[in-house]
Design a protein around this motif. Structure first.
Motif, PDB file in Angstrom:
ATOM      1  N   PRO A 156      91.967  25.834  31.777  1.00  0.00           N
ATOM      2  CA  PRO A 156      91.413  27.154  32.110  1.00  0.00           C
ATOM      3  C   PRO A 156      90.822  27.154  33.522  1.00  0.00           C
ATOM      4  O   PRO A 156      90.396  26.119  34.035  1.00  0.00           O
ATOM      5  CB  PRO A 156      90.312  27.351  31.061  1.00  0.00           C
ATOM      6  N   SER A 157      90.799  28.331  34.142  1.00  0.00           N
ATOM      7  CA  SER A 157      90.129  28.468  35.436  1.00  0.00           C
ATOM      8  C   SER A 157      88.622  28.431  35.211  1.00  0.00           C
ATOM      9  O   SER A 157      88.141  28.550  34.077  1.00  0.00           O
ATOM     10  CB  SER A 157      90.546  29.774  36.115  1.00  0.00           C
ATOM     11  N   ALA A 158      87.880  28.278  36.281  1.00  0.00           N
ATOM     12  CA  ALA A 158      86.416  28.178  36.177  1.00  0.00           C
ATOM     13  C   ALA A 158      85.813  29.418  35.525  1.00  0.00           C
ATOM     14  O   ALA A 158      84.857  29.323  34.751  1.00  0.00           O
ATOM     15  CB  ALA A 158      85.809  27.946  37.551  1.00  0.00           C
ATOM     16  N   ASP A 159      86.365  30.602  35.825  1.00  0.00           N
ATOM     17  CA  ASP A 159      85.815  31.834  35.248  1.00  0.00           C
ATOM     18  C   ASP A 159      86.442  32.190  33.903  1.00  0.00           C
ATOM     19  O   ASP A 159      86.036  33.146  33.253  1.00  0.00           O
ATOM     20  CB  ASP A 159      85.977  32.997  36.231  1.00  0.00           C
ATOM     21  N   GLY A 160      87.446  31.421  33.442  1.00  0.00           N
ATOM     22  CA  GLY A 160      88.074  31.662  32.147  1.00  0.00           C
ATOM     23  C   GLY A 160      89.086  32.785  32.159  1.00  0.00           C
ATOM     24  O   GLY A 160      89.655  33.119  31.127  1.00  0.00           O
TER      25      GLY A 160
END
Length: 177
Positions: A156-160
């Motif tokens: 997942p990316s840091a911000d989801g």
């Protein structure tokens, strides 16, 4: 009653029964104070070997040269139940696709125990912690009359908001719907 030859035997038996009963009562004692009576051996070994000492090892005795090696346990599953973490569950689609377009090729729904792709479904077999904060999921897939097993890395990316799935070295990024 008491002058025949059986009278003394009868009297002796009565005395024996009474004494046996008294001995049993004394042996039971009370349970106060830990239930042990001073001077009474509760184990025959206590009486037989009161000052027992371990023998010194002989010169040819087997001795351990070193401690056994520490064995690392396998990494625990990412989710204690073996399910896909809730932070990755939901609907995903291609970065350039419109959310809700069921005909999109990159349409994906991630459930706790399943991947639901456009033309296949994958039943989760195991979930372990992966690289870069992601998870590694092994799933048994079925679709279009075929069955196969794949291990996918979900990152997942840091911000989801984005999810990169690596399958056989090919990375595909999707956005959350």
């Amino acid at each position: 009653m008491g002058t025949g030859p059986y009278a003394t035997g009868f009297c002796f038996m009565r005395v024996t029964i009474c004494l046996s009963s008294l001995i049993l009562l004394a042996a039971c004692g009370s349970e106060e104070g830990g239930g042990r009576q001073p001077g009474v051996a509760t184990n025959i070994v206590d009486r037989a070997l009161p000052d027992r000492m371990d023998a010194e090892p002989t010169s040819n005795a087997i001795q351990t040269a070193e401690a056994p090696p520490a064995v690392d346990a396998p990494p625990p599953p990412y989710a204690p139940t073996g399910l896909i973490p809730a932070s990755l569950q939901g609907r995903w689609t291609g970065v350039d696709d419109r959310c809700g377009d069921r005909a999109a090729d990159l349409e994906l729904t991630i459930e706790p125990e399943n991947f639901v792709f456009h033309e296949s479904v994958g039943a989760v077999q195991s979930v372990t912690q992966g690289e870069e904060g992601g998870v590694r999921v092994t799933a048994a897939f079925t679709g279009e009359g075929q069955s196969w097993t794949r291990t996918l890395d979900l990152r997942p990316s840091a911000d989801g908001g984005r999810l990169t799935i690596v399958n056989d070295g090919i990375a595909t990024t999707r956005k959350r719907c």
